[in-house]
Every structure is written in structure tokens, then in C-alpha cells.
Design a protein around this motif. Structure first.
Motif, mmCIF file in Angstrom:
data_model
loop_
_atom_site.group_PDB
_atom_site.id
_atom_site.type_symbol
_atom_site.label_atom_id
_atom_site.label_comp_id
_atom_site.label_asym_id
_atom_site.label_seq_id
_atom_site.Cartn_x
_atom_site.Cartn_y
_atom_site.Cartn_z
ATOM 1 N N GLN A 134 6.616 -3.694 2.383
ATOM 2 C CA GLN A 134 7.118 -3.045 3.668
ATOM 3 C C GLN A 134 7.316 -1.483 3.487
ATOM 4 O O GLN A 134 7.280 -0.767 4.524
ATOM 5 C CB GLN A 134 8.406 -3.620 3.897
ATOM 6 C CG GLN A 134 8.930 -3.476 5.279
ATOM 7 C CD GLN A 134 7.930 -3.704 6.262
ATOM 8 O OE1 GLN A 134 7.315 -4.840 6.520
ATOM 9 N NE2 GLN A 134 7.912 -2.762 7.163
ATOM 10 N N TYR A 192 4.219 0.523 3.898
ATOM 11 C CA TYR A 192 3.903 0.459 5.267
ATOM 12 C C TYR A 192 4.688 1.349 6.218
ATOM 13 O O TYR A 192 4.144 2.184 6.941
ATOM 14 C CB TYR A 192 4.112 -0.907 5.773
ATOM 15 C CG TYR A 192 3.644 -1.116 7.260
ATOM 16 C CD1 TYR A 192 2.438 -1.291 7.831
ATOM 17 C CD2 TYR A 192 4.758 -1.106 8.306
ATOM 18 C CE1 TYR A 192 2.188 -1.417 9.204
ATOM 19 C CE2 TYR A 192 4.391 -1.215 9.563
ATOM 20 C CZ TYR A 192 3.010 -1.320 10.028
ATOM 21 O OH TYR A 192 2.917 -1.548 11.428
ATOM 22 N N GLN A 243 3.496 5.018 7.913
ATOM 23 C CA GLN A 243 3.756 5.277 9.646
ATOM 24 C C GLN A 243 4.406 6.634 9.559
ATOM 25 O O GLN A 243 3.928 7.230 10.467
ATOM 26 C CB GLN A 243 4.307 4.092 10.035
ATOM 27 C CG GLN A 243 3.739 2.658 10.172
ATOM 28 C CD GLN A 243 2.667 2.682 11.269
ATOM 29 O OE1 GLN A 243 1.962 3.731 11.445
ATOM 30 N NE2 GLN A 243 2.611 1.425 11.715
ATOM 31 N N ASN A 271 -1.036 -9.112 5.750
ATOM 32 C CA ASN A 271 -0.427 -8.278 6.729
ATOM 33 C C ASN A 271 -1.400 -7.787 7.693
ATOM 34 O O ASN A 271 -1.832 -6.704 7.289
ATOM 35 C CB ASN A 271 0.499 -7.427 6.281
ATOM 36 C CG ASN A 271 1.431 -6.716 7.294
ATOM 37 O OD1 ASN A 271 1.116 -6.930 8.392
ATOM 38 N ND2 ASN A 271 2.290 -5.641 6.734
ATOM 39 N N ASP A 327 -0.937 -6.137 10.426
ATOM 40 C CA ASP A 327 -0.433 -4.915 11.156
ATOM 41 C C ASP A 327 -0.820 -3.586 9.942
ATOM 42 O O ASP A 327 -1.103 -2.503 10.329
ATOM 43 C CB ASP A 327 1.110 -4.675 11.059
ATOM 44 C CG ASP A 327 1.628 -5.594 12.209
ATOM 45 O OD1 ASP A 327 0.672 -5.877 13.121
ATOM 46 O OD2 ASP A 327 2.438 -6.200 12.130
ATOM 47 N N PHE A 374 -4.403 -3.106 10.278
ATOM 48 C CA PHE A 374 -4.883 -2.347 11.469
ATOM 49 C C PHE A 374 -4.701 -0.840 11.516
ATOM 50 O O PHE A 374 -5.422 -0.148 11.829
ATOM 51 C CB PHE A 374 -4.129 -3.028 12.640
ATOM 52 C CG PHE A 374 -4.287 -2.242 14.074
ATOM 53 C CD1 PHE A 374 -5.494 -2.470 14.593
ATOM 54 C CD2 PHE A 374 -3.273 -1.583 14.521
ATOM 55 C CE1 PHE A 374 -5.726 -1.769 15.774
ATOM 56 C CE2 PHE A 374 -3.339 -0.871 15.730
ATOM 57 C CZ PHE A 374 -4.545 -0.896 16.429
ATOM 58 N N ALA A 375 -3.226 -0.600 11.068
ATOM 59 C CA ALA A 375 -2.665 0.705 10.841
ATOM 60 C C ALA A 375 -3.692 1.627 10.036
ATOM 61 O O ALA A 375 -4.121 2.918 10.300
ATOM 62 C CB ALA A 375 -1.437 0.876 10.090
ATOM 63 N N SER A 380 -4.177 -14.586 13.459
ATOM 64 C CA SER A 380 -3.725 -13.247 12.885
ATOM 65 C C SER A 380 -5.002 -12.521 12.897
ATOM 66 O O SER A 380 -5.262 -11.158 13.157
ATOM 67 C CB SER A 380 -3.184 -13.205 11.736
ATOM 68 O OG SER A 380 -3.879 -13.836 10.642
ATOM 69 N N PHE A 415 -6.087 -9.391 15.315
ATOM 70 C CA PHE A 415 -6.698 -8.325 14.355
ATOM 71 C C PHE A 415 -8.109 -7.248 14.723
ATOM 72 O O PHE A 415 -8.168 -6.423 15.168
ATOM 73 C CB PHE A 415 -6.601 -8.463 12.862
ATOM 74 C CG PHE A 415 -7.071 -7.412 12.119
ATOM 75 C CD1 PHE A 415 -6.649 -6.223 11.861
ATOM 76 C CD2 PHE A 415 -8.726 -7.711 11.534
ATOM 77 C CE1 PHE A 415 -7.281 -5.362 11.049
ATOM 78 C CE2 PHE A 415 -9.261 -6.691 10.728
ATOM 79 C CZ PHE A 415 -8.551 -5.374 10.487
ATOM 80 N N ARG A 464 -7.971 -5.964 18.311
ATOM 81 C CA ARG A 464 -7.334 -4.484 18.539
ATOM 82 C C ARG A 464 -8.009 -3.398 17.679
ATOM 83 O O ARG A 464 -8.177 -2.305 18.221
ATOM 84 C CB ARG A 464 -6.007 -4.653 17.612
ATOM 85 C CG ARG A 464 -4.920 -5.550 18.425
ATOM 86 C CD ARG A 464 -3.426 -5.982 17.623
ATOM 87 N NE ARG A 464 -2.824 -4.567 17.614
ATOM 88 C CZ ARG A 464 -1.964 -4.434 16.473
ATOM 89 N NH1 ARG A 464 -1.766 -5.379 15.534
ATOM 90 N NH2 ARG A 464 -1.367 -3.283 16.418
#
Length: 225
Positions: free
Chosen positions: A6, A9, A13, A50, A52, A55-56, A85, A89, A92
Motif C-alpha cells: 500500500q 502504491y 501515485q 490488486n 488498481d 491499472f496505475a 476484478s 481491470f 479500464r
């Protein structure tokens, strides 16, 4: 903590947002984005389930115009993710990579799994009214989905302040206004005002109403805008 998924991540960002500073020189922006990619890659290593983070990472590569790495990351993610998920994913990710046909296929699959789900209806409608889908049938495809959400609000199946309902009214108002017909503009105004919370328009609705009225030829409309 290099072993906390986390933290990696969030750090990735943060670095990516910092790279958007217009005052920075390009080499500094590239350095920040490179570090953001490394942090996000670490996040996917530590927590491969994960979506997200995956995707990031694809989004970062796309911003750097590195399509090969973006495509490779998507393939790696498909091996690590599964179920709903993975489908979301992929939807997106295809959208970020401007593959509208594949994105539409995935969003439709999500919706058709449970067509009564309002969140899924909004997701698909938002894709159709978004910038990627530019085919002439976009309004025809989005309208029944938006109407589904509006009807759910009218039938009290969702609360008056539900986020999907607020979005649907706002989107429907904008679509009505694009016709240029004055009566449709009146309907758009009513739709936006029905989003009022405790007698006050939400900021997004004030902006939408201002944009709608500013395009009208009547001086009174422009004054209101």
C-alpha cells in the motif's frame, strides 16, 4: 517501507502527480515518472491481486507513450487477476489504451452479468458518453441506461441523493441541452435543480447549468450563467 504494497502504491501515485507540475523541467518530470513506475511495479510484486496497482502501472506507461510496456503489463496482470476484478481491470485498461471496441465489450459483459445493478448501468453509460466512444450511436446506447437509473430514482429503489442518480440527472440534462431546443433546456434546468441538496445546488450542477445557459442566445440566459 519497501515491503509494504500500500505504501508503494501511494508513493507511486504521489510521484506521478508531482511529475505533472508544469514548472518542472522535462528531465525532472521523466525522473519522477520513472520512480513512480518503479514504485508501482513493486506494489504489483508485493500484491499481485490488486487491480488498481496494475491499472496505475498501465496508465503510467501510457502517459509515457510506452505502448509496448503497457501491453506487456496488461498481459502480466491477466495472469495475476481473476473474476470480476479482471473484467473491470481490462475494461479500464482498454479505455486508457484507446481500444474502444475491446473496452465496450468488457463494459457490456460487466453490465449484462447483472443488468439490474445501477452501478453497472452507470459504468456502461459513462463509457458511451465519454471521450473515447465517438460512434454516431453513442447517445442511442447511453439513453436507455441513463433512463434506467432515472426510473430507479423515480420508483424509490435508490435514495434521492444516490451518486448514480445525481450523475444520471446531470448527464441527461447535458444531453437535452445539446439539442438546442428551448423546451429541452427548460427540462435540463429542472433535472439539475432536482439534484438540490437541502435547497442548494451541488457545485457540479451549478457548473453544468452555467455551461448550458451560456450557450443560449437569450441575454437573460447568459446573465443567469
Amino acid at each position: 517501507d519497501p515491503n509494504n504494497a500500500q505504501y508503494q502504491y501511494s508513493y507511486g501515485q504521489l510521484l506521478a502527480r508531482a511529475a505533472e507540475d508544469p514548472k518542472l523541467k522535462q528531465d525532472r518530470k521523466d525522473q519522477l515518472m520513472g520512480d513512480a513506475i518503479k514504485a508501482m511495479q513493486r506494489a504489483t510484486e508485493l500484491q499481485p491481486d490488486n487491480p488498481d496497482a496494475w491499472f496505475a502501472l498501465i496508465y503510467f506507461f501510457a502517459k509515457q507513450k510506452d505502448e509496448n510496456q503497457a501491453q506487456k503489463t496488461m498481459r502480466d496482470a491477466q495472469l495475476a487477476l481473476s473474476g470480476d476484478s479482471l473484467t473491470l481491470f481490462l475494461a479500464r485498461s482498454y479505455e486508457v489504451l484507446h481500444r474502444w471496441f475491446d473496452a465496450e465489450t468488457m463494459y457490456r459483459e460487466i453490465y449484462e452479468t447483472d443488468p439490474s445493478d445501477i452501478g453497472r448501468a452507470q459504468q456502461l453509460a459513462a463509457f458511451y458518453v465519454g471521450p473515447l466512444y465517438q460512434r454516431p450511436d453513442k447517445e442511442a446506447k447511453a439513453t436507455p441506461l441513463i433512463n434506467q437509473i432515472l426510473q430507479a430514482g423515480a420508483d424509490k429503489k435508490i435514495p434521492a441523493n444516490d451518486g448514480s442518480l445525481l450523475w444520471a440527472r446531470r448527464t441527461a440534462a447535458k444531453m437535452l441541452a445539446t439539442t438546442g431546443d428551448y423546451q429541452n433546456v427548460v427540462k435540463a434546468d429542472k433535472l439539475l435543480r432536482s439534484n438540490s441538496q437541502e435547497g442548494n445546488l451541488l457545485l457540479e450542477d451549478k457548473l453544468a447549468l452555467a455551461e448550458i445557459l451560456a450557450k443560449r442566445p437569450e441575454p437573460d440566459s447568459r446573465m443567469k450563467a
